[in-house]
Design an enzyme around this catalytic site. Structure first.
Site, short mmCIF file in Angstrom:
data_model
loop_
_atom_site.label_atom_id
_atom_site.label_comp_id
_atom_site.label_asym_id
_atom_site.label_seq_id
_atom_site.Cartn_x
_atom_site.Cartn_y
_atom_site.Cartn_z
N LYS A 30 16.24 -66.44 15.06
CA LYS A 30 16.85 -67.38 16.02
C LYS A 30 16.00 -68.64 16.16
CE LYS A 30 18.85 -67.66 20.65
NZ LYS A 30 20.04 -68.38 20.17
N HIS B 5 16.02 -61.64 21.11
CA HIS B 5 16.91 -61.91 19.97
C HIS B 5 16.18 -61.65 18.67
CE1 HIS B 5 19.34 -64.05 23.01
NE2 HIS B 5 20.35 -63.86 22.18
#
Ligand code: NAD
Length: 262
Positions: free
Chosen positions: A157, A153
Site C-alpha cells: 500500500k 494493510h
C-alpha cells in the site's frame, strides 16, 4: 447484452483493478470496454480474459471513438488526475476509490461534479459504511474520551494513514464539532497525548487486505469498533454496484451512502 452498460476501468492491472475485472466478468448488466493500464505496462495488448470468448485487451490509451457510460478508477494518487481528466473529456460518470489524494485533487473532484456525476469513496464495503455510522454515534455519546484509530494493510500500500482511517477520523471530528486537520495527530513521538486529538497508527505487512479499529478510551474503560476485510472482492462489488447506480444520472457529487441507504 445490448443494454449492458459499457464500463471503462482505469488502473486495471492493480489488485483492485483485477478484482473489478472479475466482478464485471460475472455481471451481464455491465460490460468492460476498456481496461486501462500504464502506457509503458507490459500488459498493453495482452488479453484481459485469456480463457474466455471476450476479446478485450489491456490498453494504455482510450480509443477516441469508444462508446462508454461510466469510468471506474482504482489506481494510485499520481494517476488519479489522468483518470478524472478522461472522465471529464468524455463526459463519463466517474467512480473512484483511489486514496492518498491531496487537497488539490479533492478540490478538482469537487469541481468536476459541476459537469459529470462523481462518486468517490475511501471504502466501498457495506461493513465500513455501517462502521462509520457507529463511530459517529460513539463520538457523540462520549465526546470527551480519547480517540485513536489503528489501521493495517498489505505491504504494497502506498499511502498512510489509509483513506478509510482518515474518513473515520473525519466522522469523529464532525460528530464532535471539531476541525479535523487541527486535531489529527499522525505521530505521538516526543509528545504526551493532547486532549481532544485523534491519533492514527498504521501497520503495513504481507497480504493484509484492510483492518480498522476505532478506539474511544477513558480512565478505567474503553470501546473498540473494529472492521476486518478479508477479501478485496467486497470493495470491487461495491464499486461496480456504484457504477451501475451512477450511470445515466445527472452531474453532481454522490456518495456511497446514496447507493447503499437510499
Ligand atoms: P495497486 O498498487 O495494486 O494498483 C494500482 C495500479 O494503478 C497499478 O497497477 C499501477 O500500475 C496503476 N497505474 C498507475 N498509473 C496508472 C495510469 N496512468 N493509468 C492506469 N493505471 C495506472 O493498488 P490497489 O490495491 O489496486 O489499490 C488501488 C487504489 O485503490 C489505492 O489508492 C488504494 O488505496 C485504493 N483502495 C480503495 C479501496 C476502496 O474501497 N475505496 C479498497 C482498496 C484499495
Amino acid at each position: 447484452m445490448s443494454s449492458s452498460i459499457p464500463v471503462v476501468l482505469h488502473g486495471a492491472a492493480g489488485r483492485m483493478g483485477q478484482a473489478i475485472l472479475r466482478v464485471l466478468d460475472e455481471r451481464a448488466d455491465l460490460t468492460p470496454v476498456a481496461a486501462l493500464v500504464r502506457a509503458d505496462s507490459a500488459r498493453v495488448g495482452q488479453p484481459v480474459y485469456p480463457f474466455s470468448e471476450r476479446t478485450l485487451r489491456y490498453a494504455g490509451t482510450l480509443a477516441p471513438d469508444l462508446a462508454a457510460s461510466v469510468l471506474i478508477d482504482f489506481s494510485v494518487a499520481d494517476a488519479f488526475d489522468h483518470g478524472l481528466a478522461l472522465a471529464l473529456e468524455r463526459k463519463l460518470p466517474f467512480v473512484s476509490g483511489t486514496t492518498g489524494l491531496d487537497a488539490r485533487q479533492r478540490a478538482a473532484l469537487e469541481r468536476a461534479a459541476a459537469s459529470i456525476p462523481t462518486l468517490w469513496a475511501a471504502n466501498f464495503s457495506l461493513g465500513v459504511a455501517v462502521l462509520a455510522k457507529l463511530v459517529a454515534a460513539a463520538a457523540r455519546a462520549v465526546p470527551e474520551w480519547d480517540c485513536e484509530i489503528a489501521e493495517a494493510h498489505h505491504a504494497g500500500k502506498h499511502d498512510a494513514p489509509s483513506g478509510t482511517g482518515l474518513m473515520l477520523g473525519r466522522e469523529v471530528a464532525a460528530a464532535r464539532g471539531q476541525d479535523f486537520d487541527a486535531v489529527a495527530r499522525y505521530s505521538h513521538a516526543g509528545n504526551a497525548r493532547a486532549r481532544g486529538t485523534i491519533g492514527f497508527a498504521s501497520t503495513r505487512a504481507a497480504d493484509i487486505v484492510g483492518e480498522h479499529t476505532v478506539m474511544f478510551a477513558t480512565a478505567g474503560e474503553r470501546i473498540e469498533l473494529v472492521h476486518r476485510a478479508t477479501d478485496r472482492m467486497i470493495f470491487a462489488r461495491g464499486a461496480v454496484a456504484a457504477a451501475r447506480w451512477i450511470a445515466g444520472r445527472p452531474a453532481g457529487r454522490y456518495s456511497l451512502e446514496d447507493v447503499i441507504f437510499s
